[in-house]
Design a protein around this motif. Structure first.
Motif, PDB file in Angstrom:
ATOM      1  N   GLU A   1       0.715  -0.972   0.008  1.00 49.85           N
ATOM      2  CA  GLU A   1       0.304  -0.015   0.468  1.00 49.85           C
ATOM      3  C   GLU A   1       1.121   0.499  -0.299  1.00 49.85           C
ATOM      4  N   GLY A   2       2.298   1.355   1.233  1.00 55.66           N
ATOM      5  CA  GLY A   2       2.948   2.572   0.550  1.00 55.66           C
ATOM      6  C   GLY A   2       3.476   2.558  -0.279  1.00 55.66           C
ATOM      7  N   LEU A   3       4.244   1.505  -1.090  1.00 57.01           N
ATOM      8  CA  LEU A   3       4.298   1.763  -2.653  1.00 57.01           C
ATOM      9  C   LEU A   3       3.738   2.156  -3.411  1.00 57.01           C
ATOM     10  N   ALA A   4       1.505   1.674  -3.373  1.00 52.64           N
ATOM     11  CA  ALA A   4       1.073   2.622  -4.385  1.00 52.64           C
ATOM     12  C   ALA A   4       1.104   4.141  -3.858  1.00 52.64           C
ATOM     13  N   GLU A   5       0.688   4.043  -2.967  1.00 52.37           N
ATOM     14  CA  GLU A   5       0.857   5.671  -3.066  1.00 52.37           C
ATOM     15  C   GLU A   5       1.950   6.451  -2.806  1.00 52.37           C
ATOM     16  N   ALA A   6       3.122   5.720  -2.886  1.00 53.04           N
ATOM     17  CA  ALA A   6       3.978   6.629  -4.042  1.00 53.04           C
ATOM     18  C   ALA A   6       4.184   7.064  -5.156  1.00 53.04           C
ATOM     19  N   GLU A   7       3.361   5.678  -5.856  1.00 53.64           N
ATOM     20  CA  GLU A   7       3.726   5.835  -7.185  1.00 53.64           C
ATOM     21  C   GLU A   7       2.382   6.345  -7.159  1.00 53.64           C
ATOM     22  N   ARG A   8       0.797   6.840  -6.826  1.00 46.08           N
ATOM     23  CA  ARG A   8       0.339   7.956  -6.808  1.00 46.08           C
ATOM     24  C   ARG A   8       1.062   9.573  -6.730  1.00 46.08           C
ATOM     25  N   ARG A   9       1.971   9.795  -5.855  1.00 46.24           N
ATOM     26  CA  ARG A   9       2.397  11.222  -5.630  1.00 46.24           C
ATOM     27  C   ARG A   9       2.975  11.037  -6.935  1.00 46.24           C
TER      28      ARG A   9
END
Length: 386
Positions: A63-71
């Motif tokens: 989920e942290g990786l997904a959030e970074a990709e959204r940034r």
């Protein structure tokens, strides 16, 4: 007068871009940014799909990786402005990643994702902030760590399967090519290929069983046991041989003495019969089913070797089984085996995080090289006999 210092837009890869990111973007920049945006969207969805299949810390990491990709996605949207609408389809690699994540959610997907993160172009693109390029490098290491456990669990039986398939492909192709180069009939070549299939598959299965079982027995013989828990209360405190046990496990003399006194009840100890001491003094629950999982199971490795060797060895004799004869059958066999070698080499490359094409070509060179040598030897023997 000093020459003006080059700006970031003069860097390689962006020299043709006339304007900076703060000005009106050039058509080339727009195309590149839209491609980046599409890939970031695809990668964010990939990690979200994987997270939905996991739990605990792995879910939080994904989920942290997904959030970074959204940034990252927001960065390219801000640069593109009105041009961010209706981004193009992501690259074929990203589409394949997401499809595999939905179907399997396995180590294969993480290995592919690791390679995708490692191929990020941001480090060479002046329009990507340095922090974003650093993010991608860190993401590669995070995904590498997530994939490590799956690779270890897969390593034993997967190794046997891949080695079995490649051995079957190469050895039986070489055998068929060598016999086919002589003047014998196609029925003899087929019979030889079937015999090579059975002999090789049985030999591989037996060899893998003995190899894996021996490895496990050797490692188990070196693993600590719980005998110290039973014997400790009967030992002489003045001739404490229990210290020798912990010294042999790699503890310092001070730590070994302290642990021995704990076992004998002279120091407070949280020791529990269901726990064992590790060489570093840490304690953890004994779970024999999880030990040496990287080696694999002897029966599983044996069965994998037999099945995959047989499946690989079957391919070179397929033309003969359907009635093709002579040089045509040999050429078809070489073609079929070449495709199979590229596939097996590519799979190994994907799992190891290296180039699938490079691994596939290496396997192909080895297989065709062996087949070429035996064909030449068979031709020479045929000439010598005649």
């Amino acid at each position: 007068m000093n020459e003006p210092r080059p700006t970031p837009d003069d860097d390689p890869g962006t020299a043709d871009d006339a304007a900076s990111a703060r000005a009106e973007p050039t058509p080339r920049q727009i195309r590149r940014w839209r491609r980046y945006l599409a890939d970031e969207i695809a990668e964010g969805r990939l990690y979200a799909d994987l997270a939905a299949r996991r739990s605990g810390s792995q879910r939080r990491i994904l989920e942290g990786l997904a959030e970074a990709e959204r940034r990252h996605q927001q960065h390219w949207e801000q640069l593109l402005g009105e041009h961010a609408a209706d981004p193009p389809r992501p690259s074929a690699h990203r589409i394949l990643l997401r499809l595999m994540a939905r179907l399997f959610g396995s180590v294969f997907v993480l290995a592919l994702a690791q390679r995708a993160e490692g191929d990020s172009p941001y480090a060479q693109d002046a329009d990507a902030p340095p922090g974003m390029a650093a993010d991608e490098a860190i993401h590669e290491e995070v995904v590498r760590g997530l994939a490590a456990e799956g690779r270890e669990r897969l390593a034993g039986n997967f190794r046997a399967a891949v080695f079995g398939a490649n051995d079957g492909l190469v050895s039986n192709l070489a055998l068929v090519m060598g016999i086919g180069a002589t003047s014998v009939s196609s029925s003899v070549v087929l019979a030889t290929g079937v015999a090579g299939l059975l002999a090789g598959a049985l030999s591989m299965a037996a060899g893998e069983f003995v190899s894996v079982r021996s490895q496990r027995e050797l490692l188990e013989a070196s693993s600590p046991t719980q005998v110290t828990l039973d014997a400790a209360r009967h030992l002489d405190v003045d001739a404490n041989e229990l210290e020798l046990v912990y010294l042999a496990r790699g503890m310092s003399p001070e730590d070994a003495h302290h642990r021995a006194m704990e076992r004998m009840g002279h120091f407070p100890c949280d020791c529990n019969p269901s726990f064992s001491a590790h060489p570093d003094g840490a304690q953890g629950p004994v779970d024999r089913s999880e030990e040496h999982h990287a080696i694999g199971n002897a029966w599983g490795a044996s069965l994998s070797s037999f099945c995959f060797f047989a499946s690989g060895a079957l391919i070179p004799i397929l033309p003969f089984l359907v009635g093709v004869t002579g040089l045509t059958a040999l050429l078809i066999a070489c073609g079929l085996v070449s495709v199979a070698l590229m596939l097996t080499g590519g799979v190994v490359g994907l799992l190891s995080g290296s180039s699938p094409l490079t691994r596939g070509l290496r396997q192909l060179a080895i297989g065709l090289g062996a087949a070429g040598v035996t064909y030449i030897v068979g031709s020479l023997l045929d000439v010598a006999v005649t």
